[in-house]
Design a protein around this motif. Structure first.
Motif, PDB file in Angstrom:
ATOM      1  N   MET A   1      41.641  53.555  52.471  1.00  0.00           N
ATOM      2  CA  MET A   1      41.680  52.079  52.926  1.00  0.00           C
ATOM      3  C   MET A   1      40.703  51.329  51.916  1.00  0.00           C
ATOM      4  O   MET A   1      41.032  50.071  51.633  1.00  0.00           O
ATOM      5  N   ILE A   2      39.928  52.130  51.460  1.00  0.00           N
ATOM      6  CA  ILE A   2      38.596  51.344  50.440  1.00  0.00           C
ATOM      7  C   ILE A   2      39.470  51.113  49.206  1.00  0.00           C
ATOM      8  O   ILE A   2      39.383  50.149  48.545  1.00  0.00           O
ATOM      9  N   ALA A   3      40.274  52.029  48.552  1.00  0.00           N
ATOM     10  CA  ALA A   3      41.007  51.989  47.467  1.00  0.00           C
ATOM     11  C   ALA A   3      42.088  51.023  47.432  1.00  0.00           C
ATOM     12  O   ALA A   3      42.111  50.114  46.591  1.00  0.00           O
ATOM     13  N   ALA A   4      42.778  50.974  48.561  1.00  0.00           N
ATOM     14  CA  ALA A   4      43.766  49.493  48.703  1.00  0.00           C
ATOM     15  C   ALA A   4      42.902  48.455  48.606  1.00  0.00           C
ATOM     16  O   ALA A   4      43.493  47.314  47.864  1.00  0.00           O
ATOM     17  N   PHE A   5      41.885  48.123  49.101  1.00  0.00           N
ATOM     18  CA  PHE A   5      41.296  47.032  49.376  1.00  0.00           C
ATOM     19  C   PHE A   5      40.648  46.704  48.015  1.00  0.00           C
ATOM     20  O   PHE A   5      40.637  45.482  47.570  1.00  0.00           O
ATOM     21  N   ALA A   6      40.360  47.692  47.172  1.00  0.00           N
ATOM     22  CA  ALA A   6      39.829  47.475  45.748  1.00  0.00           C
ATOM     23  C   ALA A   6      40.938  46.997  45.107  1.00  0.00           C
ATOM     24  O   ALA A   6      40.605  46.080  44.124  1.00  0.00           O
ATOM     25  N   LEU A   7      42.244  47.756  45.077  1.00  0.00           N
ATOM     26  CA  LEU A   7      43.257  47.075  44.455  1.00  0.00           C
ATOM     27  C   LEU A   7      43.664  45.652  44.656  1.00  0.00           C
ATOM     28  O   LEU A   7      43.879  45.044  43.738  1.00  0.00           O
ATOM     29  N   LEU A   8      43.314  45.212  46.044  1.00  0.00           N
ATOM     30  CA  LEU A   8      43.698  43.832  46.219  1.00  0.00           C
ATOM     31  C   LEU A   8      42.834  42.828  45.386  1.00  0.00           C
ATOM     32  O   LEU A   8      43.146  41.771  44.926  1.00  0.00           O
ATOM     33  N   LEU A   9      41.461  43.171  45.690  1.00  0.00           N
ATOM     34  CA  LEU A   9      40.241  42.436  45.089  1.00  0.00           C
ATOM     35  C   LEU A   9      40.502  42.540  43.444  1.00  0.00           C
ATOM     36  O   LEU A   9      40.032  41.451  42.941  1.00  0.00           O
ATOM     37  N   GLY A  10      40.889  43.704  42.912  1.00  0.00           N
ATOM     38  CA  GLY A  10      41.066  43.667  41.572  1.00  0.00           C
ATOM     39  C   GLY A  10      42.279  42.645  41.044  1.00  0.00           C
ATOM     40  O   GLY A  10      42.007  42.177  39.881  1.00  0.00           O
ATOM     41  N   PHE A  11      43.335  42.804  41.696  1.00  0.00           N
ATOM     42  CA  PHE A  11      44.116  41.755  41.299  1.00  0.00           C
ATOM     43  C   PHE A  11      43.787  40.331  41.568  1.00  0.00           C
ATOM     44  O   PHE A  11      44.291  39.509  40.687  1.00  0.00           O
ATOM     45  N   GLN A  12      43.214  40.111  42.534  1.00  0.00           N
ATOM     46  CA  GLN A  12      42.495  38.706  42.688  1.00  0.00           C
ATOM     47  C   GLN A  12      41.563  38.367  41.580  1.00  0.00           C
ATOM     48  O   GLN A  12      41.714  37.290  40.944  1.00  0.00           O
ATOM     49  N   LEU A  13      40.757  39.352  41.221  1.00  0.00           N
ATOM     50  CA  LEU A  13      39.997  39.128  40.030  1.00  0.00           C
ATOM     51  C   LEU A  13      40.734  38.941  38.741  1.00  0.00           C
ATOM     52  O   LEU A  13      40.142  38.148  37.996  1.00  0.00           O
ATOM     53  N   ALA A  14      41.660  39.858  38.593  1.00  0.00           N
ATOM     54  CA  ALA A  14      42.470  39.599  37.417  1.00  0.00           C
ATOM     55  C   ALA A  14      43.188  38.164  37.304  1.00  0.00           C
ATOM     56  O   ALA A  14      43.190  37.655  36.315  1.00  0.00           O
ATOM     57  N   GLY A  15      43.813  37.789  38.407  1.00  0.00           N
ATOM     58  CA  GLY A  15      44.382  36.367  38.450  1.00  0.00           C
ATOM     59  C   GLY A  15      43.087  35.281  37.993  1.00  0.00           C
ATOM     60  O   GLY A  15      43.540  34.516  37.293  1.00  0.00           O
ATOM     61  N   GLU A  16      42.176  35.613  38.547  1.00  0.00           N
ATOM     62  CA  GLU A  16      41.023  34.526  38.412  1.00  0.00           C
ATOM     63  C   GLU A  16      40.643  34.636  37.124  1.00  0.00           C
ATOM     64  O   GLU A  16      40.369  33.542  36.307  1.00  0.00           O
ATOM     65  N   THR A  17      40.371  35.768  36.528  1.00  0.00           N
ATOM     66  CA  THR A  17      39.939  35.998  34.908  1.00  0.00           C
ATOM     67  C   THR A  17      41.331  35.263  33.915  1.00  0.00           C
ATOM     68  O   THR A  17      40.853  34.582  33.035  1.00  0.00           O
TER      69      THR A  17
END
Length: 118
Positions: free
Chosen positions: A1-17
């Motif tokens: 679950m933590i890995a999936a949440f990190a994946l979601l946040l990572g894509f949000q960070l990539a989009g913001e970047t």
């Protein structure tokens, strides 16, 4: 679950970047969601962890609207002062959205009938 949440946040960070780096007028989370879509298409869909995590977030989606509701209440006076322009924008955007949807449906229906006739 933590890995999936990190994946979601990572894509949000990539989009913001990407948004900041390219000075684009699209919100970063929207760009991150598009990147996630492309990732999931190439991967063949979400795994069970991502599916479970996403389902949990969607079950509690109403909680994510609390900050927006608080902001509306905080600026109630300003909203009241600008009620006229806001109302005009809401009505105009609704009418334009309905018109665009209707015209698109009309064009696609006409095209479908032409293809069926051939």
């Amino acid at each position: 679950m933590i890995a999936a949440f990190a994946l979601l946040l990572g894509f949000q960070l990539a989009g913001e970047t990407l948004r900041v780096a390219l000075h684009l007028p699209v919100p970063g989370p929207v760009m991150g969601m598009a990147l996630l879509l492309v990732y999931l298409i190439f991967r063949g869909g979400p795994d069970d962890g991502l599916r479970t995590t996403s389902g949990g977030l969607l079950q509690h989606l109403s909680l994510l609207f609390v900050p927006a509701g608080t902001g509306v209440m905080l600026h109630a006076g300003r909203l009241a002062d600008e009620a006229g322009p806001i109302l005009v924008a809401l009505v105009a955007s609704t009418v334009l959205g309905l018109a665009a949807t209707g015209l698109t449906l009309h064009a696609l229906t006409r095209r479908s009938r032409q293809e069926d006739a051939q």
